[in-house]
Design an enzyme around this catalytic site. Structure first.
Site, PDB file in Angstrom:
ATOM      1  N   GLY A 100       7.515  42.792 -43.316  1.00 33.03           N
ATOM      2  CA  GLY A 100       8.021  42.381 -42.006  1.00 33.03           C
ATOM      3  C   GLY A 100       9.517  42.157 -41.940  1.00 33.03           C
ATOM      4  O   GLY A 100      10.142  42.403 -40.916  1.00 33.03           O
ATOM      5  N   GLU A 115      13.457  36.550 -43.274  1.00 34.28           N
ATOM      6  CA  GLU A 115      12.057  36.674 -42.848  1.00 34.28           C
ATOM      7  C   GLU A 115      11.981  37.136 -41.399  1.00 34.28           C
ATOM      8  O   GLU A 115      12.906  36.920 -40.624  1.00 34.28           O
ATOM      9  CB  GLU A 115      11.368  35.305 -42.962  1.00 34.28           C
ATOM     10  N   ASP A 116      10.856  37.726 -41.065  1.00 30.13           N
ATOM     11  CA  ASP A 116      10.646  38.126 -39.670  1.00 30.13           C
ATOM     12  C   ASP A 116      10.284  36.918 -38.804  1.00 30.13           C
ATOM     13  O   ASP A 116      10.860  36.707 -37.743  1.00 30.13           O
ATOM     14  CB  ASP A 116       9.563  39.216 -39.581  1.00 30.13           C
ATOM     15  N   ASP A 121       5.728  30.790 -39.080  1.00 28.68           N
ATOM     16  CA  ASP A 121       4.605  30.386 -38.244  1.00 28.68           C
ATOM     17  C   ASP A 121       4.115  29.032 -38.764  1.00 28.68           C
ATOM     18  O   ASP A 121       4.705  28.001 -38.456  1.00 28.68           O
ATOM     19  CB  ASP A 121       3.570  31.507 -38.369  1.00 28.68           C
ATOM     20  N   THR A 163       3.827  30.215 -46.104  1.00 36.76           N
ATOM     21  CA  THR A 163       4.363  31.260 -46.982  1.00 36.76           C
ATOM     22  C   THR A 163       5.740  30.873 -47.502  1.00 36.76           C
ATOM     23  O   THR A 163       6.007  30.909 -48.702  1.00 36.76           O
ATOM     24  CB  THR A 163       4.461  32.599 -46.209  1.00 36.76           C
ATOM     25  N   LEU A 164       6.611  30.463 -46.587  1.00 40.08           N
ATOM     26  CA  LEU A 164       7.988  30.149 -46.967  1.00 40.08           C
ATOM     27  C   LEU A 164       8.098  28.859 -47.758  1.00 40.08           C
ATOM     28  O   LEU A 164       8.939  28.736 -48.641  1.00 40.08           O
ATOM     29  CB  LEU A 164       8.878  30.085 -45.715  1.00 40.08           C
ATOM     30  N   ASP A 211       3.868  43.217 -37.340  1.00 41.38           N
ATOM     31  CA  ASP A 211       2.764  44.143 -37.069  1.00 41.38           C
ATOM     32  C   ASP A 211       1.559  43.460 -36.469  1.00 41.38           C
ATOM     33  O   ASP A 211       1.379  42.247 -36.586  1.00 41.38           O
ATOM     34  CB  ASP A 211       2.320  44.810 -38.384  1.00 41.38           C
ATOM     35  N   ARG A 241       5.453  47.825 -36.136  1.00 43.03           N
ATOM     36  CA  ARG A 241       6.631  47.263 -36.805  1.00 43.03           C
ATOM     37  C   ARG A 241       7.909  47.927 -36.308  1.00 43.03           C
ATOM     38  O   ARG A 241       8.983  47.330 -36.291  1.00 43.03           O
ATOM     39  CB  ARG A 241       6.532  47.484 -38.326  1.00 43.03           C
TER      40      ARG A 241
END
Ligand code: IMP
Ligand code: MG
Length: 180
Positions: A46, A103-104, A107, A111-112, A163, A169
């Site tokens: 992403g 990063e895209d 949320d 993850t981060l 995506d 994307r």
């Protein structure tokens, strides 16, 4: 793969606005990193569109090097699980470098949160986070975001690297997936 539901994609942020905001971020980062070299880390897949655009917007007086990593978060199609597995690690060490993770979208932040903790252990000189989009309403883990393109409400978006079922994307704008 999940069964496809009926949906349409509606523009949320047009491509001109995305491009303009990336230019602004590039200027701000160029000023903040004057005299240094930036080591950008792209979280695949992403982050790749945003990283190339952002690095193009950084002044030639601030050299940029790149590295890539890929993580899988065992999520479903619409959200991540927070159980993060490294699929592809970085090629180079981070020791002593001024690192910006690109990063895209952030949320839940799971993850981060995981990734930044892991990267910090590699002793970079500095570690910052730049995201194109932030959905703070959904945050479950604390993540300090240093540079944000746009703060958006809790909608599922595609384009600019993001995506839905691995598609869209390539859209140069941010679109909302509206399910019927
Ligand atoms: P987090 O761990 O919940 O912060 O998940 C972040 C990752 O989930 C992002 O890097 C995206 O890959 C994916 N993601 C979260 N929200 C969206 C969205 O609205 N559209 C597309 N991908 C998303
Ligand atoms: Mg991502």
């Amino acid at each position: 793969m999940a069964e496809e539901r009926n949906y349409k994609i509606v523009t949320m942020i047009p491509k001109e606005k995305v491009a303009q905001r990336i230019e602004e971020l590039g200027k701000q980062i160029s000023a903040d990193y004057a005299g240094r070299t930036i080591h950008m880390i792209c979280v695949l897949k992403g982050g790749v569109y945003f990283m190339t655009a952002l690095s193009n917007a950084i002044s030639e007086e601030v050299p940029v090097s790149l590295d890539f990593m890929s993580v899988s978060s065992y999520g479903d199609d619409l959200k991540s699980s927070g159980v993060v597995r490294i699929v592809k690690d970085l090629d180079e060490p981070l020791e002593g470098r001024d690192v910006i993770v690109v990063e895209d979208i952030i949320d839940s932040g799971r993850t981060l949160h995981y990734l930044l903790r892991m990267l910090k252990e590699r002793n970079p000189a500095s570690l910052k986070l730049c995201t194109l989009l932030d959905k703070p309403d959904r945050r479950e883990r604390d993540v300090t975001v240093d540079y944000t393109g746009f703060v958006i409400e809790d909608r599922f978006v595609v384009g600019c690297g993001m995506d839905y079922l691995q598609k869209y994307r390539n859209l140069p704008y941010i679109g909302v997936v509206e399910f019927e």
